[in-house]
Design a protein around this motif. Sequence first.
Motif: not given
Lengths: 286, 312
Positions: B34-45, B85-95
């Motif tokens: 949750r935290q890392i993907s939220q962080h990644a999304h923040s960079e992209i948005v 992704e090392t935690l078992g979720i793909t980039r596409d799933e996160m997006i």
Amino acid sequence: MEGNPNNEIPNTKMKNALLNYTLSLADNASVMSHRLGEWCGHGPVLEQDIALTNISLDDIGQARSLYQYAAEQLNNMPTTEKTNLFSDMMLNAKIAAGENLDEDDLAYLRDAWDYRSLLLVEQPNKDWAYTIARSFYYDAFMQLFYKGLQNSKDDRLKGIAEKSLKEVTYHLRWSSEWIIRLGDGTDESHQKIQTAINDLWMYTGEMFKMTDTDKAMAVAGIGVDLAGLHKDWLNNIKNIFTQATLQLPTDIWMQDGGKEGHHSEHLGYILADMQFLQRTYPGLDW
Amino acid sequence: MTSFEQHFEDKINNEVNIEPRDWMPDDYRKTNIRQISQHAHSEIVGMLPEGNWITRAPSLRRKAILLAKVQDEAGHGLYLYSAAETLGITRDEMIEQLHTGKAKYSSIFNYPTTSWADMGAIGWLVDGAAIMNQVALCRTSYGPYARAMVRICKEESFHQRQGFEILLSLVRGNATQKKMAQDALNRWWWPSLMMFGPNDDNSPHSAQSLHWRIKRFSNDELRQKFVDAATEQAKVLGLAIPDPALKWNEERGHYDFGEIDWEEFWNVVKGNGPCNKERLDTRRKAWEDGEWVREAAMAYVEKRKNRSQKAA
């Protein structure tokens, strides 16, 4: 080389030709970087967003070196020789006041009729296919052009060419790979890229058209014989299109005029965007 | 406690990083995703509000710096998606989660960038606030996240400096430029303070994250650190922080500051910020417009694979 061109062409004319030549290269790089920069944050996949920005940054770098060189040329001219070179009131006021010009004055204070860029580079991004096709035609040309310009008798242009050739070689590899990928990808991508290369084909002729400036520079050994690049360019294009299973567009009427300040409707909007701050709040440092 | 759990707790307590192959509690995994993907999304948005000024940057130098900066953010997004992704979720799933609204991103990017000075304010305040969080995260317990943060922090400090420098040029300019800088500070100050999240007694995930050393400092501790640093920097700029309650507290050795408008905070989190809809729509459009391009790239790879198999 026939005769000594410096004796045949009056000095002022020669200086103006070099200035025009430098500006035209700078304008191409600047407008191209502007268009590619419009993609930033909107690319189809993150890695490609980054790649486009890289190329845009290279182009800005080239534009800056070239505008800086053009500004130096202008600053070394006597005021009388440069009062009527441009049509912009803000720029002319600076010149009349005897101020030194810099790269930004030339990028931000000339209107479209004073821009010497190719019609090709100002064409809109539209979609990924058009963007790739535009880059591919331009990169394939610039690679040959900078190769030639490495032999320029003008040291500054020679230096810029050497540095830029490395960059544009990478750009060309990138755009060629995308042409192949899209051409030989899905039916949809094949059709989209074929349409884009067809639609942009009419802007490719201008790259090889020798204006008076181009002729004077080529004769002086400063510039490149553009017409002489066409055969290699066409062969390189054909080679990639074959790998991409794409058809070379059929011969059609070629549009030109950008190099002489006759642009499409698109450049005005680019400049309106780009020059907005400099024009609304004139004469400030940012 | 099972031996797996014991082993995990020991590592956490001994400051040994947790690595992708290590056993970890489900909630630890979920919290990190949750935290890392939220962080990644923040960079992209976060590329969008600044991207808004690339074509209008006032000089070629500023344009190049801004482009490079926004590109760095794309790069940060990439590292972070890879870490998640090392935690078992793909980039596409996160997006996908970003686009459906299931995953959040930093609310700060739901505010509009209406003037050039905003490029300065974002670098100085928004990246400045982010650095407070991110420096702490360089020692977060999940290894890939911590290592991504080390790289990111180096670039973020360049971002903050360039933002500050934009404002410095403006305040050294004429009255209009100074007004532009002050206006940007007025608009970005409070949203920047909100970036640290709710007060500690109101932060649902904080206690567990602190225990697991995913978080190293509480929201309020980091916010205070930020206020202290930014207040001094504002003095250098000669700009006024829009908070009448801001005052040095000798006893605490910190600046006291006014209450955050929490109603605004929750409103923007819930999707009612000035640009929430626009930002998400823009991301979705970029993704949908790019679908045929991604499909073509995959189809081409497949074709090549088949051809080389046939040739072999």
